[in-house]
Design a protein around this motif. Structure first.
Motif, PDB file in Angstrom:
ATOM      1  N   PRO A   8      32.013 -66.383  43.717  1.00  0.00           N
ATOM      2  CA  PRO A   8      30.877 -67.131  44.250  1.00  0.00           C
ATOM      3  C   PRO A   8      31.331 -68.493  44.778  1.00  0.00           C
ATOM      4  O   PRO A   8      32.181 -69.154  44.186  1.00  0.00           O
ATOM      5  CB  PRO A   8      29.953 -67.288  43.033  1.00  0.00           C
ATOM      6  CG  PRO A   8      30.366 -66.202  42.099  1.00  0.00           C
ATOM      7  CD  PRO A   8      31.840 -66.036  42.290  1.00  0.00           C
ATOM      8  N   THR A  10      29.782 -72.097  47.037  1.00  0.00           N
ATOM      9  CA  THR A  10      28.684 -72.813  47.684  1.00  0.00           C
ATOM     10  C   THR A  10      29.231 -73.597  48.864  1.00  0.00           C
ATOM     11  O   THR A  10      30.188 -74.368  48.716  1.00  0.00           O
ATOM     12  CB  THR A  10      27.990 -73.777  46.705  1.00  0.00           C
ATOM     13  OG1 THR A  10      27.428 -73.023  45.633  1.00  0.00           O
ATOM     14  CG2 THR A  10      26.880 -74.550  47.402  1.00  0.00           C
ATOM     15  N   SER A  33      23.021 -65.526  53.891  1.00  0.00           N
ATOM     16  CA  SER A  33      22.264 -65.219  52.679  1.00  0.00           C
ATOM     17  C   SER A  33      21.942 -63.734  52.579  1.00  0.00           C
ATOM     18  O   SER A  33      21.761 -63.202  51.478  1.00  0.00           O
ATOM     19  CB  SER A  33      20.969 -66.035  52.642  1.00  0.00           C
ATOM     20  OG  SER A  33      19.990 -65.530  53.550  1.00  0.00           O
ATOM     21  N   HIS A  38      28.039 -63.411  47.912  1.00  0.00           N
ATOM     22  CA  HIS A  38      28.825 -64.362  47.126  1.00  0.00           C
ATOM     23  C   HIS A  38      28.733 -65.784  47.651  1.00  0.00           C
ATOM     24  O   HIS A  38      29.257 -66.715  47.019  1.00  0.00           O
ATOM     25  CB  HIS A  38      30.290 -63.927  47.089  1.00  0.00           C
ATOM     26  CG  HIS A  38      30.977 -63.983  48.421  1.00  0.00           C
ATOM     27  ND1 HIS A  38      30.642 -63.150  49.472  1.00  0.00           N
ATOM     28  CD2 HIS A  38      31.986 -64.782  48.879  1.00  0.00           C
ATOM     29  CE1 HIS A  38      31.407 -63.421  50.513  1.00  0.00           C
ATOM     30  NE2 HIS A  38      32.223 -64.404  50.176  1.00  0.00           N
ATOM     31  N   HIS A  40      26.552 -69.058  48.616  1.00  0.00           N
ATOM     32  CA  HIS A  40      25.310 -69.825  48.522  1.00  0.00           C
ATOM     33  C   HIS A  40      25.400 -70.965  49.527  1.00  0.00           C
ATOM     34  O   HIS A  40      26.434 -71.642  49.618  1.00  0.00           O
ATOM     35  CB  HIS A  40      25.114 -70.387  47.116  1.00  0.00           C
ATOM     36  CG  HIS A  40      23.815 -71.122  46.950  1.00  0.00           C
ATOM     37  ND1 HIS A  40      22.663 -70.509  46.528  1.00  0.00           N
ATOM     38  CD2 HIS A  40      23.492 -72.428  47.158  1.00  0.00           C
ATOM     39  CE1 HIS A  40      21.681 -71.389  46.483  1.00  0.00           C
ATOM     40  NE2 HIS A  40      22.150 -72.568  46.857  1.00  0.00           N
ATOM     41  N   THR A  41      24.348 -71.177  50.299  1.00  0.00           N
ATOM     42  CA  THR A  41      24.376 -72.224  51.322  1.00  0.00           C
ATOM     43  C   THR A  41      23.501 -73.398  50.900  1.00  0.00           C
ATOM     44  O   THR A  41      22.365 -73.228  50.453  1.00  0.00           O
ATOM     45  CB  THR A  41      23.896 -71.693  52.688  1.00  0.00           C
ATOM     46  OG1 THR A  41      22.558 -71.218  52.572  1.00  0.00           O
ATOM     47  CG2 THR A  41      24.794 -70.571  53.158  1.00  0.00           C
ATOM     48  N   ASN A  60      17.329 -64.855  52.362  1.00  0.00           N
ATOM     49  CA  ASN A  60      17.227 -64.697  50.917  1.00  0.00           C
ATOM     50  C   ASN A  60      17.141 -66.086  50.302  1.00  0.00           C
ATOM     51  O   ASN A  60      18.136 -66.810  50.224  1.00  0.00           O
ATOM     52  CB  ASN A  60      18.440 -63.944  50.373  1.00  0.00           C
ATOM     53  CG  ASN A  60      18.335 -63.647  48.886  1.00  0.00           C
ATOM     54  OD1 ASN A  60      17.629 -64.336  48.157  1.00  0.00           O
ATOM     55  ND2 ASN A  60      19.026 -62.609  48.434  1.00  0.00           N
ATOM     56  N   GLU A  62      16.975 -67.123  47.374  1.00  0.00           N
ATOM     57  CA  GLU A  62      17.760 -67.382  46.169  1.00  0.00           C
ATOM     58  C   GLU A  62      19.163 -67.882  46.494  1.00  0.00           C
ATOM     59  O   GLU A  62      19.835 -68.414  45.613  1.00  0.00           O
ATOM     60  CB  GLU A  62      17.848 -66.107  45.326  1.00  0.00           C
ATOM     61  CG  GLU A  62      16.501 -65.644  44.765  1.00  0.00           C
ATOM     62  CD  GLU A  62      16.635 -64.403  43.920  1.00  0.00           C
ATOM     63  OE1 GLU A  62      17.755 -63.833  43.879  1.00  0.00           O
ATOM     64  OE2 GLU A  62      15.641 -63.989  43.305  1.00  0.00           O
ATOM     65  N   ARG A  63      19.602 -67.681  47.731  1.00  0.00           N
ATOM     66  CA  ARG A  63      20.966 -68.075  48.119  1.00  0.00           C
ATOM     67  C   ARG A  63      20.985 -69.275  49.058  1.00  0.00           C
ATOM     68  O   ARG A  63      22.020 -69.574  49.660  1.00  0.00           O
ATOM     69  CB  ARG A  63      21.684 -66.883  48.771  1.00  0.00           C
ATOM     70  CG  ARG A  63      21.854 -65.707  47.814  1.00  0.00           C
ATOM     71  CD  ARG A  63      22.527 -64.559  48.487  1.00  0.00           C
ATOM     72  NE  ARG A  63      22.552 -63.395  47.590  1.00  0.00           N
ATOM     73  CZ  ARG A  63      22.452 -62.138  47.985  1.00  0.00           C
ATOM     74  NH1 ARG A  63      22.335 -61.866  49.274  1.00  0.00           N
ATOM     75  NH2 ARG A  63      22.481 -61.158  47.112  1.00  0.00           N
ATOM     76  N   ILE A  64      19.858 -69.944  49.196  1.00  0.00           N
ATOM     77  CA  ILE A  64      19.773 -71.117  50.062  1.00  0.00           C
ATOM     78  C   ILE A  64      19.063 -72.237  49.320  1.00  0.00           C
ATOM     79  O   ILE A  64      18.023 -72.024  48.697  1.00  0.00           O
ATOM     80  CB  ILE A  64      18.999 -70.807  51.363  1.00  0.00           C
ATOM     81  CG1 ILE A  64      19.742 -69.760  52.204  1.00  0.00           C
ATOM     82  CG2 ILE A  64      18.797 -72.085  52.187  1.00  0.00           C
ATOM     83  CD1 ILE A  64      19.021 -69.378  53.483  1.00  0.00           C
ATOM     84  N   SER A  65      19.641 -73.434  49.377  1.00  0.00           N
ATOM     85  CA  SER A  65      18.971 -74.621  48.855  1.00  0.00           C
ATOM     86  C   SER A  65      19.042 -75.718  49.917  1.00  0.00           C
ATOM     87  O   SER A  65      19.833 -75.636  50.866  1.00  0.00           O
ATOM     88  CB  SER A  65      19.615 -75.086  47.549  1.00  0.00           C
ATOM     89  OG  SER A  65      21.001 -75.306  47.706  1.00  0.00           O
TER      90      SER A  65
END
Length: 345
Positions: A8, A10, A33, A38, A40-41, A60, A62-65
């Motif tokens: 994983p 980021t 995403s 694996h 995360h952005t 998605n 859950e994979r972006i903040s």
């Protein structure tokens, strides 16, 4: 190893300051995403603009903040002055987040100078590296199967205008490590750019670097190359100082633009040329595919303890996504450790 899951990672994306606006960067992150579980952005920029773009893009969540940054640096701004006026510009905030461990790499398609300066202020140089190097990937006529891809690397192209012999040797180590990881080339050919292939050709710093690289068993050093060798793919990594490298880069870009313009002119002016170009269309498309910078996403800034991938200012979503994949690959393969090991040897 077959079946091994990527670790994983980021990636912080500087969303602002690109030629096409923040929406394209957001779309690229959205693609990641959905396609790369694996990765995360972390999107850094104007939260309202980012949220609006996400609302219109399949992704998605859950994979972006998102990290809000009110300011950004435009392409035409002077990096040092702009960063002094805007300490919370998106690229500076993104670099700071990477330095603090909130992400492992930074991707930006914004102002190159501002990106390099932001990294210099927040990242640390790898021990043994005096100056960071801006590398660029360029197309060659080498057969793809010979080294995994049709691209080679040239560095520096602007970060270190005047390089010493020490710098050139360091650039060779860093470029070789990057080529091994990204191009999957176990033994990349490394060369110094000079005005002749003889060891004594070039200014004293090039002659000294040649002598030192010739003694390094862990670098596949093939000697000097001339400008004509760059598009031939004679070397997988070509080392020079930032002034000469930047001139070469602009020349390569100019040649490409000129060829395209000549083809357009010929197409308009002559039916015979139009017919000929039609017959060559598949070959022309092949050349376009090979030289398309969208495929390789971006170019690395080498020498810092953190990863910075500089995407092209005209990058659209596909290129942004590819830049993110390159950044994740570099992190997963621990480029920094490879460079440190190479410098020790």
């Amino acid at each position: 190893m077959v079946g091994t899951q990527p670790q994983p990672v980021t990636i912080a994306f500087d969303v602002m300051g690109t030629d096409h606006g923040p929406a394209e960067v957001v779309r690229g992150a959205a693609m990641l995403s959905l396609e790369s579980p694996h990765i995360h952005t972390l999107l850094v920029g104007d939260r309202t603009l980012i949220d609006d773009a996400l609302a219109e893009t399949k992704h998605n969540g859950e994979r972006i903040s998102v990290q809000h940054a009110a300011d950004f640096i435009g392409m035409d701004e002077k990096p040092g002055e702009a960063l002094a006026r805007k300490p919370n510009a998106s690229v500076a905030v993104a670099a700071r987040l990477v330095a603090e461990g909130e992400a492992q790499a930074l991707v930006s398609a914004g102002n190159t100078g501002a990106g390099v300066l932001a990294c210099a202020r927040h990242f640390q140089l790898i021990p043994g590296v005096r100056r960071a190097a801006l590398a660029t990937v360029y197309p060659t006529r080498s057969v793809r199967g010979a080294k995994g891809d049709p691209f080679s690397l040239i560095l520096d192209v602007g970060a270190t205008v005047e390089a010493t012999a020490d710098d050139l040797v360091t650039f060779a180590v860093m470029g070789s490590a990057y080529a091994r990881i990204i191009s999957q080339n176990e033994r990349p050919k490394v060369a110094l750019l000079s005005n002749g292939i003889e060891p004594q050709k070039g200014p004293p710093r090039v002659v000294e670097a040649h002598a030192r690289l010739s003694e390094m068993k862990d670098i596949h050093f093939i000697g000097n190359v001339e400008g004509i060798d760059i598009p031939k793919g004679t070397a997988d990594v070509i080392v020079t100082d930032g002034f000469v490298g930047n001139v070469c880069l602009k020349m390569l870009e100019g040649v490409h633009d000129t060829v395209v313009e000549l083809a357009q002119y010929a197409y308009k002016e002559s039916l015979r040329w139009r017919a000929g170009l039609a017959m060559l269309s598949s070959g022309i498309q092949r050349i376009k595919d090979i030289t398309d910078w969208n495929q390789y996403g971006g170019a690395p800034i080498l020498g810092f303890d953190k990863i910075f991938i500089k995407a092209h200012g005209r990058s659209k979503s596909w290129a942004i996504a590819n830049a993110g994949k390159v950044a994740a690959k570099v992190v997963s393969n621990n480029l920094g450790a490879a460079i440190r090991e190479g410098l020790k040897k």
